[in-house]
Design an enzyme around this catalytic site. Structure first.
Site, PDB file in Angstrom:
ATOM      1  N   LYS A  14       0.913  -1.280   0.191  1.00 38.63           N
ATOM      2  CA  LYS A  14       0.041   0.020  -0.070  1.00 38.63           C
ATOM      3  C   LYS A  14       0.926   1.337   0.040  1.00 38.63           C
ATOM      4  O   LYS A  14       1.413   1.578   1.023  1.00 38.63           O
ATOM      5  CB  LYS A  14      -0.827  -0.125   1.390  1.00 38.63           C
ATOM      6  CG  LYS A  14      -1.923   1.176   0.905  1.00 38.63           C
ATOM      7  CD  LYS A  14      -2.515   1.746   2.422  1.00 38.63           C
ATOM      8  CE  LYS A  14      -1.754   2.880   2.852  1.00 38.63           C
ATOM      9  NZ  LYS A  14      -1.855   4.040   1.933  1.00 38.63           N
ATOM     10  N   GLU A  71      10.006   2.545  10.998  1.00 38.56           N
ATOM     11  CA  GLU A  71      10.866   3.675  10.535  1.00 38.56           C
ATOM     12  C   GLU A  71      10.030   4.730  10.695  1.00 38.56           C
ATOM     13  O   GLU A  71       9.499   5.156   9.991  1.00 38.56           O
ATOM     14  CB  GLU A  71      11.463   3.372   9.219  1.00 38.56           C
ATOM     15  CG  GLU A  71      12.532   4.159   8.909  1.00 38.56           C
ATOM     16  CD  GLU A  71      13.723   3.857   9.927  1.00 38.56           C
ATOM     17  OE1 GLU A  71      14.052   5.027  10.819  1.00 38.56           O
ATOM     18  OE2 GLU A  71      14.323   2.776  10.124  1.00 38.56           O
ATOM     19  N   CYS A 106      12.867  11.877   6.623  1.00 36.89           N
ATOM     20  CA  CYS A 106      12.996  11.528   8.092  1.00 36.89           C
ATOM     21  C   CYS A 106      14.506  11.835   8.468  1.00 36.89           C
ATOM     22  O   CYS A 106      14.896  12.032   9.683  1.00 36.89           O
ATOM     23  CB  CYS A 106      12.662  10.259   8.357  1.00 36.89           C
ATOM     24  SG  CYS A 106      12.384   9.192   6.882  1.00 36.89           S
ATOM     25  N   GLU A 137       9.036  16.979  15.504  1.00 44.26           N
ATOM     26  CA  GLU A 137       9.172  17.069  13.877  1.00 44.26           C
ATOM     27  C   GLU A 137       8.292  17.687  13.053  1.00 44.26           C
ATOM     28  O   GLU A 137       6.961  17.690  13.230  1.00 44.26           O
ATOM     29  CB  GLU A 137       9.098  15.415  13.341  1.00 44.26           C
ATOM     30  CG  GLU A 137       9.709  15.116  12.060  1.00 44.26           C
ATOM     31  CD  GLU A 137       9.428  13.758  11.522  1.00 44.26           C
ATOM     32  OE1 GLU A 137       8.364  12.926  11.718  1.00 44.26           O
ATOM     33  OE2 GLU A 137      10.464  13.082  10.746  1.00 44.26           O
TER      34      GLU A 137
HETATM   35  C1  UN1 Z   1      14.300   9.454   4.546  1.00 46.27           C
HETATM   36  O1  UN1 Z   1      14.917  10.420   5.021  1.00 46.27           O
HETATM   37  O2  UN1 Z   1      13.006   9.475   4.388  1.00 46.27           O
HETATM   38  O3  UN1 Z   1      19.377   9.132   3.862  1.00 46.27           O
HETATM   39  C2  UN1 Z   1      15.113   8.359   3.463  1.00 46.27           C
HETATM   40  C3  UN1 Z   1      19.207   9.341   2.598  1.00 46.27           C
HETATM   41  C4  UN1 Z   1      18.288   8.842   1.787  1.00 46.27           C
HETATM   42  C5  UN1 Z   1      17.098   7.877   2.342  1.00 46.27           C
HETATM   43  C6  UN1 Z   1      16.262   8.882   3.125  1.00 46.27           C
HETATM   44  N1  UN1 Z   1      19.054   7.823   0.884  1.00 46.27           N
HETATM   45  O4  UN1 Z   1      19.860  10.016   1.887  1.00 46.27           O
END
Ligand code: UN1
Length: 499
Positions: free
Chosen positions: A174, A249, A283, A384
């Site tokens: 999904k 995550e 994130c 956040e």
């Molecule tokens: C995310 O921040 O949601 O760390 C993932 C990075 C990526 C992945 C980030 N390759 O640069």
């Protein structure tokens, strides 16, 4: 307008509800990409019944053969890289350079997974008994529920599904309702590469309905979720109650630390990319900047100039640095934090508002924003925001910087700019994050290393690299005794044990 479908039981099918939603371009909401299914519980039920058949077939396919299919998936993504990047920018807004990187991460993950089909190691170890062998090996688990966010519409689904599939599981996918088109392209490619149809099921819709039905379904023993910490808590409660294996995550409040001895030009490039890339919707975004006294004032004034000169716009235009936010709701959330920051007494140095001008009228744009004089503990320093908002904290010493870095509930990534090797190694040891970068921004994870965070960012699992293969497989142990007699472990093989 094109109407898209789910992929269930080996067919592209309409949702049982008969309902659809519009998927729009966040840079221009009059540009409708298509209508996508607003599926219901019955669609998830059908997907599970089919995935159970897919799993029976796929689990018996040798792992190297499963890997060969994933290699073909990688090849097809290479061929379609530009087209996928363009579709992705159109539906979620980040500039093409970034969506190309997102696609490349999917390619890297595919080729890593392909070769893992010829490893997938267990252990063979000596037995404590004579003429007995002891070994461990991996078995697939079953149907995996894969729930993914909008910000990395290709990379994150591949982080989850390639290892899940390589290990011999079936997947119910999904994608976030903001990025159903990329999800659809991805499933088309899996099928074109020769994945047996019932091994993959695509169910579009919203989290409260489809996501919930997946998480609560008793025949789905594995769930992988990337999203907010609040939703992750609900997913975790359900999975805990139902004894499901779960990988979470979630949020981040990542800091870049710049010490007095740093290469400040390098640190400047790092924070601009870390804070405002993907419009701060990562994130791994840099949402706090911790500056040491000596460089604080100069660094900050230069940073404000640089942030003001970033070009906002449609990510498909060549000169765009920063695209729109994903939705109106996301923009309103950012605005609430602007109010909160000001109410708490932080200094708004730039941004903090919607840009003016005709080219911005139809999109969810927001100006890159910097707050200075932020104190540890303020809400803009703790929570956040998931937008282009950077909170700057001033510190006197590296120890104070470490303390502030660690003083939040999240623990995904951190970054430190220094030329002092002792401090750099101390940072690796002392910063409470899953990933620490030295002289590089908080962003930049590579596909062949474990990705994830500590504290409330995750629940102890990792994506990427080799560790994720542990998550998607069950370890089984085999003992073979060829001594021809009863050998009792822990009893017969120790001196002093009476006969
Ligand atoms: C995310 O921040 O949601 O760390 C993932 C990075 C990526 C992945 C980030 N390759 O640069």
């Amino acid at each position: 307008m094109k109407t898209f479908r789910n992929f269930i039981a080996g067919q592209w099918t309409a949702p049982s509800t008969g309902e659809y939603f519009d998927n729009v371009n966040p840079a221009d909401t009059s540009d409708v990409i298509g209508r996508f299914p607003l599926s219901g519980e019955a669609d998830v039920q059908r997907a599970v019944e089919s995935a159970a058949r897919g799993f029976e077939r796929w689990r018996h396919t040798p792992a190297p053969e499963r890997g060969d299919i994933l290699r073909r998936v990688g090849d097809l993504i290479v061929q379609r890289k530009e087209e996928i990047a363009d579709a992705m920018t159109r539906e979620m807004g980040k500039p093409l350079t970034e969506t190309r990187g997102d696609v490349q991460e999917g390619i890297d993950t595919a080729y890593y997974a392909a070769t893992e089909g010829r490893r997938l190691f267990g252990h063979t170890v000596p037995s404590e008994m004579r003429q007995k062998w002891a070994m461990s090996f991996r078995r697939p688990i079953g149907i995996c529920g894969i729930i993914t966010p909008f910000n990395f519409p290709l990379a994150i689904p591949t982080w989850k599904m390639f290892p899940a599939l390589l290990c011999g599981n079936a997947c119910i996918f999904k994608p976030a309702e903001d990025v159903p088109h990329t999800g659809t392209l991805f499933v088309e490619i899996l099928l074109d590469a020769g994945l047996p149809p019932e091994v993959i099921q695509l169910v579009h819709g919203i989290g409260e309905t489809v996501g919930k039905a997946i998480v609560e379904h008793p025949e789905i023993p594995v769930v992988s979720f990337t999203g907010s910490t609040e939703t992750g808590r609900i997913v975790g409660e359900t999975c805990g109650r139902m004894h499901k294996r779960l990988s979470l995550e979630m949020g981040g409040k990542n800091a870049q630390i710049v010490l007095d001895d740093a290469d400040v030009d390098l640190a400047m490039e790092g924070v601009l990319w870390g804070a405002f890339g993907t419009t701060g919707q990562r994130c791994t975004a840099t949402s706090r900047l911790i500056l040491q006294d000596g460089i604080h004032d100069d660094f900050l004034s230069q940073l404000v100039d640089r942030a003001r000169s970033l070009r906002l716009g449609d990510g498909r235009k060549k000169d765009t640095d920063v695209g729109p936010l994903i939705s109106e709701a996301a923009r309103e959330k950012v605005e609430r934090y602007i109010d909160l920051g000001q109410a708490d007494g932080a200094d708004l140095l730039c941004g903090g508002r919607r840009p003016e001008g005709r080219e911005y009228e139809k999109g969810h744009f927001f100006e890159p924003t910097i707050f200075a004089r932020v104190d540890a503990g303020m809400r803009i320093e703790q929570e956040e925001i998931f937008g282009p908002v950077l909170s700057v904290v001033r510190v006197r010493t590296p120890d104070e910087a470490f303390r502030i870095n660690n003083g939040v509930k999240y623990g995904l990534s951190s970054s430190i700019y220094t030329r002092d090797v002792t401090i750099a190694f101390r940072a690796l040891n002392e910063l409470d994050n899953g990933i620490t970068y030295v002289n590089a921004p908080t962003i930049g994870a590579e596909a062949h290393l474990p990705f994830g965070g500590v504290k409330q960012t995750g629940n102890g699992h990792r994506e990427g690299g080799w560790e994720v293969y542990e998550f998607y497989s069950e370890t089984k142990v085999g003992y073979l005794d060829f001594s021809g007699r009863l050998q009792r472990a822990q009893i017969d093989n120790y001196p002093g044990t009476p006969d």
